[in-house]
Design a protein around this motif. Structure first.
Motif, PDB file in Angstrom:
ATOM      1  N   ALA A  44       1.162  -1.155  -0.052  1.00  0.00           N
ATOM      2  CA  ALA A  44      -0.042  -0.051  -0.068  1.00  0.00           C
ATOM      3  C   ALA A  44       0.854   1.259   0.074  1.00  0.00           C
ATOM      4  N   ALA A  45       2.020   1.303   0.740  1.00  0.00           N
ATOM      5  CA  ALA A  45       2.824   2.584   0.816  1.00  0.00           C
ATOM      6  C   ALA A  45       3.535   3.011  -0.562  1.00  0.00           C
ATOM      7  N   THR A  46       3.431   2.137  -1.708  1.00  0.00           N
ATOM      8  CA  THR A  46       4.156   2.183  -2.747  1.00  0.00           C
ATOM      9  C   THR A  46       2.562   2.531  -3.977  1.00  0.00           C
ATOM     10  N   ALA A  47       1.730   2.893  -3.541  1.00  0.00           N
ATOM     11  CA  ALA A  47       0.516   2.595  -4.822  1.00  0.00           C
ATOM     12  C   ALA A  47       0.712   3.841  -5.403  1.00  0.00           C
ATOM     13  N   SER A  48       0.935   5.214  -4.994  1.00  0.00           N
ATOM     14  CA  SER A  48       0.969   6.049  -5.590  1.00  0.00           C
ATOM     15  C   SER A  48       2.213   6.270  -6.768  1.00  0.00           C
ATOM     16  N   THR A  49       2.212   6.948  -7.959  1.00  0.00           N
ATOM     17  CA  THR A  49       3.254   6.926  -8.811  1.00  0.00           C
ATOM     18  C   THR A  49       4.105   7.995  -8.252  1.00  0.00           C
ATOM     19  N   PRO A  50       5.397   7.940  -8.592  1.00  0.00           N
ATOM     20  CA  PRO A  50       6.456   8.939  -8.212  1.00  0.00           C
ATOM     21  C   PRO A  50       6.143  10.178  -8.995  1.00  0.00           C
ATOM     22  N   LEU A  72      12.346  11.750  -4.137  1.00  0.00           N
ATOM     23  CA  LEU A  72      11.888  11.225  -2.939  1.00  0.00           C
ATOM     24  C   LEU A  72      11.793  12.810  -1.985  1.00  0.00           C
ATOM     25  N   ASP A  73      10.449  12.979  -1.747  1.00  0.00           N
ATOM     26  CA  ASP A  73      10.410  14.038  -0.551  1.00  0.00           C
ATOM     27  C   ASP A  73      10.716  13.770   0.722  1.00  0.00           C
ATOM     28  N   ALA A  74      11.448  15.008   1.284  1.00  0.00           N
ATOM     29  CA  ALA A  74      11.756  14.640   2.927  1.00  0.00           C
ATOM     30  C   ALA A  74      11.050  15.693   3.671  1.00  0.00           C
ATOM     31  N   PRO A  75       9.956  15.602   4.518  1.00  0.00           N
ATOM     32  CA  PRO A  75       9.224  14.145   4.415  1.00  0.00           C
ATOM     33  C   PRO A  75       8.596  14.079   3.331  1.00  0.00           C
ATOM     34  N   GLY A  76       7.986  12.644   3.072  1.00  0.00           N
ATOM     35  CA  GLY A  76       7.394  12.125   2.059  1.00  0.00           C
ATOM     36  C   GLY A  76       6.959  10.771   2.083  1.00  0.00           C
ATOM     37  N   THR A 140      11.496 -12.313 -12.789  1.00  0.00           N
ATOM     38  CA  THR A 140      10.694 -11.526 -12.365  1.00  0.00           C
ATOM     39  C   THR A 140      11.220 -10.124 -11.653  1.00  0.00           C
ATOM     40  N   PRO A 141      10.466  -8.949 -11.655  1.00  0.00           N
ATOM     41  CA  PRO A 141      11.316  -7.903 -11.196  1.00  0.00           C
ATOM     42  C   PRO A 141      11.737  -7.884  -9.712  1.00  0.00           C
ATOM     43  N   VAL A 142      12.689  -7.288  -9.248  1.00  0.00           N
ATOM     44  CA  VAL A 142      12.899  -7.038  -7.794  1.00  0.00           C
ATOM     45  C   VAL A 142      12.665  -5.442  -7.554  1.00  0.00           C
ATOM     46  N   ARG A 143      12.080  -5.247  -6.519  1.00  0.00           N
ATOM     47  CA  ARG A 143      11.785  -3.976  -5.786  1.00  0.00           C
ATOM     48  C   ARG A 143      12.211  -3.539  -4.646  1.00  0.00           C
ATOM     49  N   VAL A 144      12.954  -2.403  -4.617  1.00  0.00           N
ATOM     50  CA  VAL A 144      13.575  -1.731  -3.251  1.00  0.00           C
ATOM     51  C   VAL A 144      12.756  -0.504  -3.015  1.00  0.00           C
ATOM     52  N   LEU A 145      11.970  -0.570  -1.604  1.00  0.00           N
ATOM     53  CA  LEU A 145      11.364   0.494  -1.229  1.00  0.00           C
ATOM     54  C   LEU A 145      12.029   1.420  -0.191  1.00  0.00           C
ATOM     55  N   LEU A 146      11.838   2.586  -0.719  1.00  0.00           N
ATOM     56  CA  LEU A 146      12.998   3.542   0.046  1.00  0.00           C
ATOM     57  C   LEU A 146      12.073   4.775   0.491  1.00  0.00           C
ATOM     58  N   ARG A 147      12.445   5.268   1.610  1.00  0.00           N
ATOM     59  CA  ARG A 147      11.878   6.758   2.220  1.00  0.00           C
ATOM     60  C   ARG A 147      13.082   7.762   2.563  1.00  0.00           C
ATOM     61  N   ALA A 148      13.021   8.714   2.145  1.00  0.00           N
ATOM     62  CA  ALA A 148      13.998  10.051   2.569  1.00  0.00           C
ATOM     63  C   ALA A 148      14.031  10.191   3.849  1.00  0.00           C
ATOM     64  N   GLU A 169      26.860  -6.174  -9.617  1.00  0.00           N
ATOM     65  CA  GLU A 169      26.319  -4.954  -8.934  1.00  0.00           C
ATOM     66  C   GLU A 169      25.974  -3.889  -9.912  1.00  0.00           C
ATOM     67  N   GLN A 170      25.005  -3.316  -9.247  1.00  0.00           N
ATOM     68  CA  GLN A 170      24.539  -2.058 -10.132  1.00  0.00           C
ATOM     69  C   GLN A 170      24.326  -0.948  -9.148  1.00  0.00           C
ATOM     70  N   PRO A 171      24.237   0.295  -9.536  1.00  0.00           N
ATOM     71  CA  PRO A 171      23.958   1.495  -8.418  1.00  0.00           C
ATOM     72  C   PRO A 171      22.562   1.515  -8.200  1.00  0.00           C
ATOM     73  N   LEU A 172      22.224   2.134  -6.897  1.00  0.00           N
ATOM     74  CA  LEU A 172      21.004   2.148  -6.641  1.00  0.00           C
ATOM     75  C   LEU A 172      20.676   3.676  -6.441  1.00  0.00           C
ATOM     76  N   VAL A 173      20.112   4.310  -7.307  1.00  0.00           N
ATOM     77  CA  VAL A 173      20.166   5.901  -7.212  1.00  0.00           C
ATOM     78  C   VAL A 173      18.918   6.218  -7.125  1.00  0.00           C
ATOM     79  N   VAL A 174      19.011   7.593  -6.159  1.00  0.00           N
ATOM     80  CA  VAL A 174      17.776   8.342  -5.742  1.00  0.00           C
ATOM     81  C   VAL A 174      17.934   9.808  -5.853  1.00  0.00           C
ATOM     82  N   ILE A 175      16.759  10.581  -5.993  1.00  0.00           N
ATOM     83  CA  ILE A 175      17.145  11.970  -5.631  1.00  0.00           C
ATOM     84  C   ILE A 175      16.333  12.364  -4.379  1.00  0.00           C
ATOM     85  N   THR A 176      17.074  13.090  -3.519  1.00  0.00           N
ATOM     86  CA  THR A 176      16.170  13.537  -2.433  1.00  0.00           C
ATOM     87  C   THR A 176      16.214  15.034  -2.244  1.00  0.00           C
ATOM     88  N   GLU A 177      14.794  15.612  -1.774  1.00  0.00           N
ATOM     89  CA  GLU A 177      14.846  16.997  -1.654  1.00  0.00           C
ATOM     90  C   GLU A 177      14.036  17.368  -0.469  1.00  0.00           C
TER      91      GLU A 177
END
Length: 265
Positions: A44-50, A72-76, A140-148, A169-177
């Motif tokens: 449920a925490a990921t139901a919304s689209t980025p 990722l918005d902080a908080p958000g 099948t895809p793998v999903r990593v769920l993150l919060r800022a 290995e691959q990078p795991l990249v996010v933008i936080t603000e």
């Protein structure tokens, strides 16, 4: 310490010996299994689209890079980073590992596999998942769920962690603000530079709820003296985030001075 979430039923080992299907894992022979491409149902925490999605990263041979870089918005809200399967067959148990980018924490590492084990560190800095022993196909895809983190820099930035499958290995990249806090008033200089005079208050805003009215003069915000409108802007913009509770001192039109704690929207 880790927060262990086991997805492997106690009967899996006995079922594997009998060569019966287990959830999305189908036993093909002794120690041989395939992860079938069944539908994924996000939590449920990921139901919304980025709010924003950046350019899809180009996929090299082997383990695929993440589909998109989320903001990722902080908080958000929490957002997913998705890694598509490489459809390669592997001869033995697989180990997926994710390390969180700076200013974020991992909430979940989802392989869409009920019989896989997942460990997530209590501070969300790392997560590890194990497939059942035996040959398997990554399909099948793998999903990593993150919060800022709530204290991620307001100025924002791009931060990298890692995602790996065994030694690939691959990078795991996010933008936080950080999300700028809103006070809800319009202000201007006072002739004697004794503060920032309020010339407008947004209805139901933090300033309105604090009792600030047109004509009042703000003299201090978050412990910083305010002698004009520029001082109040400098104390707020880029410094105080949404949800922060800060002290604000203001002078009413009858000369009474009040100090209140304001929670910014």
């Amino acid at each position: 310490m880790t927060n262990t979430r086991s997805r492997r039923p106690a009967a899996v080992e006995r079922t594997r010996e009998a060569h019966h299907p287990v959830g999305p894992w189908t036993i093909l022979g002794v120690g041989v299994c395939v992860l079938l491409p069944i539908a994924f149902h996000p939590v449920a925490a990921t139901a919304s689209t980025p709010a924003a999605a950046h350019t899809t990263l180009r996929a090299p041979a082997g383990l695929q890079p993440q589909r998109e870089i989320p903001e990722l918005d902080a908080p958000g809200e929490a957002r997913e980073v998705v890694y598509d399967p490489d459809h390669r067959s592997r001869p033995s148990q697989g180990v997926f590992t994710a390390t969180a980018p700076e200013h974020t924490r991992i909430l979940d590492l989802d392989l869409d596999c009920p019989s896989c084990d997942v460990d997530i560190a209590r501070d969300g800095s790392t997560a590890t998942a194990w497939t059942p022993p035996g040959r398997w196909n990554f399909v099948t895809p793998v999903r990593v769920l993150l919060r800022a983190d709530a204290d991620a820099p307001l100025a924002g930035g791009e931060y990298s962690g890692t995602f790996s499958l065994d030694d690939d290995e691959q990078p795991l990249v996010v933008i936080t603000e950080g999300e700028q806090g809103i006070l809800g008033l319009q202000h201007e200089d006072t002739p004697d530079r004794s503060g920032a005079r309020v010339r407008g208050v947004t209805r139901e805003s933090p300033a309105d709820r604090a009792g600030i009215r047109v004509g009042d003069v703000v003299t201090s915000f978050d412990g910083k003296p305010v002698t004009n409108a520029a001082d109040l802007r400098a104390a707020r913009i880029g410094r105080v985030r949404s949800g922060a509770e800060v002290p604000l001192t203001y002078r009413q039109q009858d000369g009474t001075t009040k100090t209140v704690r304001v929670t910014l929207d």
